[in-house]
Design a protein around this motif. Sequence first.
Motif, PDB file in Angstrom:
ATOM      1  N   PRO A  41      -4.007  -0.945   2.822  1.00  0.00           N
ATOM      2  CA  PRO A  41      -5.059   0.085   2.880  1.00  0.00           C
ATOM      3  C   PRO A  41      -4.590   1.469   2.455  1.00  0.00           C
ATOM      4  CG  PRO A  41      -5.156  -1.307   4.821  1.00  0.00           C
ATOM      5  CD  PRO A  41      -3.905  -1.694   4.097  1.00  0.00           C
ATOM      6  N   ASN A  42      -3.290   1.758   2.574  1.00  0.00           N
ATOM      7  CA  ASN A  42      -2.796   3.079   2.180  1.00  0.00           C
ATOM      8  C   ASN A  42      -2.612   3.219   0.664  1.00  0.00           C
ATOM      9  OD1 ASN A  42      -0.475   1.613   1.692  1.00  0.00           O
ATOM     10  ND2 ASN A  42       0.704   2.499   3.377  1.00  0.00           N
ATOM     11  N   GLY A  43      -2.957   2.158  -0.093  1.00  0.00           N
ATOM     12  CA  GLY A  43      -2.911   2.233  -1.549  1.00  0.00           C
ATOM     13  C   GLY A  43      -1.684   1.634  -2.183  1.00  0.00           C
ATOM     14  N   LEU A  44      -0.700   1.199  -1.386  1.00  0.00           N
ATOM     15  CA  LEU A  44       0.486   0.586  -1.973  1.00  0.00           C
ATOM     16  C   LEU A  44       0.121  -0.752  -2.622  1.00  0.00           C
ATOM     17  CD1 LEU A  44       3.619   0.595  -2.320  1.00  0.00           C
ATOM     18  CD2 LEU A  44       3.701  -0.823  -0.258  1.00  0.00           C
ATOM     19  N   THR A  45       0.501  -0.907  -3.875  1.00  0.00           N
ATOM     20  CA  THR A  45       0.307  -2.162  -4.592  1.00  0.00           C
ATOM     21  C   THR A  45       1.625  -2.909  -4.633  1.00  0.00           C
ATOM     22  OG1 THR A  45      -1.447  -1.237  -5.988  1.00  0.00           O
ATOM     23  CG2 THR A  45      -0.341  -3.218  -6.785  1.00  0.00           C
ATOM     24  N   SER A  46       1.636  -4.143  -4.122  1.00  0.00           N
ATOM     25  CA  SER A  46       2.835  -4.980  -4.145  1.00  0.00           C
ATOM     26  C   SER A  46       2.595  -6.163  -5.070  1.00  0.00           C
ATOM     27  CB  SER A  46       3.176  -5.487  -2.745  1.00  0.00           C
ATOM     28  OG  SER A  46       3.437  -4.400  -1.869  1.00  0.00           O
ATOM     29  N   PRO A 218       2.365   6.151  -1.075  1.00  0.00           N
ATOM     30  CA  PRO A 218       2.073   4.727  -1.284  1.00  0.00           C
ATOM     31  C   PRO A 218       1.074   4.470  -2.394  1.00  0.00           C
ATOM     32  CG  PRO A 218       2.136   5.224   1.060  1.00  0.00           C
ATOM     33  CD  PRO A 218       2.204   6.539   0.341  1.00  0.00           C
ATOM     34  N   ASN A 219       0.081   5.323  -2.525  1.00  0.00           N
ATOM     35  CA  ASN A 219      -0.942   5.113  -3.543  1.00  0.00           C
ATOM     36  C   ASN A 219      -0.504   5.508  -4.950  1.00  0.00           C
ATOM     37  OD1 ASN A 219      -1.250   7.582  -1.836  1.00  0.00           O
ATOM     38  ND2 ASN A 219      -2.626   8.229  -3.464  1.00  0.00           N
ATOM     39  N   ALA A 250      -5.161  12.387  -3.796  1.00  0.00           N
ATOM     40  CA  ALA A 250      -5.415  11.913  -5.159  1.00  0.00           C
ATOM     41  C   ALA A 250      -4.618  12.757  -6.151  1.00  0.00           C
ATOM     42  CB  ALA A 250      -6.901  11.996  -5.470  1.00  0.00           C
ATOM     43  N   ILE A 251      -4.048  12.114  -7.143  1.00  0.00           N
ATOM     44  CA  ILE A 251      -3.181  12.794  -8.096  1.00  0.00           C
ATOM     45  C   ILE A 251      -3.945  13.124  -9.368  1.00  0.00           C
ATOM     46  CG2 ILE A 251      -1.143  12.517  -9.567  1.00  0.00           C
ATOM     47  CD1 ILE A 251       0.050  10.802  -7.335  1.00  0.00           C
TER      48      ILE A 251
END
Length: 460
Positions: A41-46, A218-219, A250-251
């Motif tokens: 949910p924190n945006g980390l893609t594994s 994380p995102n 957001a970046i």
Amino acid sequence: MSRTILRGGIALTLALSSAALPSARQKSDPLRIPFEVYSLPNGLTSILSLDRSTPTVTVSMWYHVGSKNELPGRTGFAHLFEHVMFTGSGHAAYGIHDKLTNGVGGSNNGTTDNDRTQYYESVPSNYLESSLWLEADRLGFLLDTLDSAKLNAQRDIVKNERRQGVDNVPYGRARELLSEALYPKGHPYSWDVIGSMADLSAASEEDVKNFFRQYYTPNNAYLAIVGDFDPAQARTWIRKYFGDLPRGKAIARPSIPPVTLDAERRVVYEDRVQVPRLYLLWPTVGVKHGDETALGILGSILSGPRTARLTRALVYDQQAAAQVSARQDSNEDVGEFGVTITPRPGHTLTELEGAADGIVEKLKTEGPTREELQKATASEELAFLTAIQSNLGKAGRLSSGAGYHGDPGYFKKDYQQTLAVTAADVTRVANTYLTKNRVVLSIVPTGKPEMAAKPSTTTK
């Protein structure tokens, strides 16, 4: 297909690539890299990819931040962090990282370029959990232990790296000089990844910490696990160590305009060298553009093996050059096609520039032969397949596909595009990009500016 898994009260989206479901045909496919994508949910893609050929595993953390995300006057931050990230974090004191990787028969390192920063641990499979913990701790708790003493120590190391790799080696400033000439002032690709001495000296502790807070989130990260491991256990550890880390803001990505030159730009640089060297550089396209692949094939047709056009003519037939290279370098947003020529004694840069231009013009007119195209394609294919033989190579490909294209499996499309390049494609990109509007850099011995290449008096 995708599904949502509920574990521990947390909703986790698991997207299974079709590559994770091997068919009989896929079993003989040299590009069969099974993977699944696991998101927090924190945006980390594994990205999890099994390869049980050896009892080893690679953990790669790929952050979508590089030197292009810096600002004029504050260059070198992305590369500086590559060093700072190995100085210890909130729960892992300095030295623990090496102890749990090199100390158990593995390795660790980091690399930085214009667009991304990647860290990795390659370890025996039973050290997967400790590697995940190390990466999570420095993502979540690096700033807990980062102080001015640590920062200054790493700043000095980076400065010394610049002295050794840029300022005090023959032709070391070529990359920097070419970028400054090719890109407008302030363009995100106009400065070198390593940064300038002045900017490194001017960086305050708060400047550096703010850079970390903005991009090390994380995102903005892609975690790849490749090798021999239990996927269910890996997902449990990912949730355990990364699940509570907060999502970042957001970046805002920099706007990268395409680069064109309205005239030829000639640069002469005097260096402590014995032999002059010629560099030709044209602005081209990045990895997201359809012409990028054909430009890579063009580079292989022009230089490399003895039969490549520039190599055969200048090194072997005329014996005017000691070394020739031609290649497409692709960043995320823009690219460059470069030719580098080192002369043999008795031959000038002006002579070699004219000879190289004649060879390129002939190729632009007549196109490559069928044999040339086949050899170049085979060379690019071999390089492609060789690069994904290791766990680390697979991790890099999967992560860059996800980061740049939104698809970890993009490597298959990339591979097919290489095989599909035609002679007409090569001819077209040569005529489109290798024009008279380019950068010509002559690096000459100190005190001998007359050795620089002179412009042709005829129209190219």
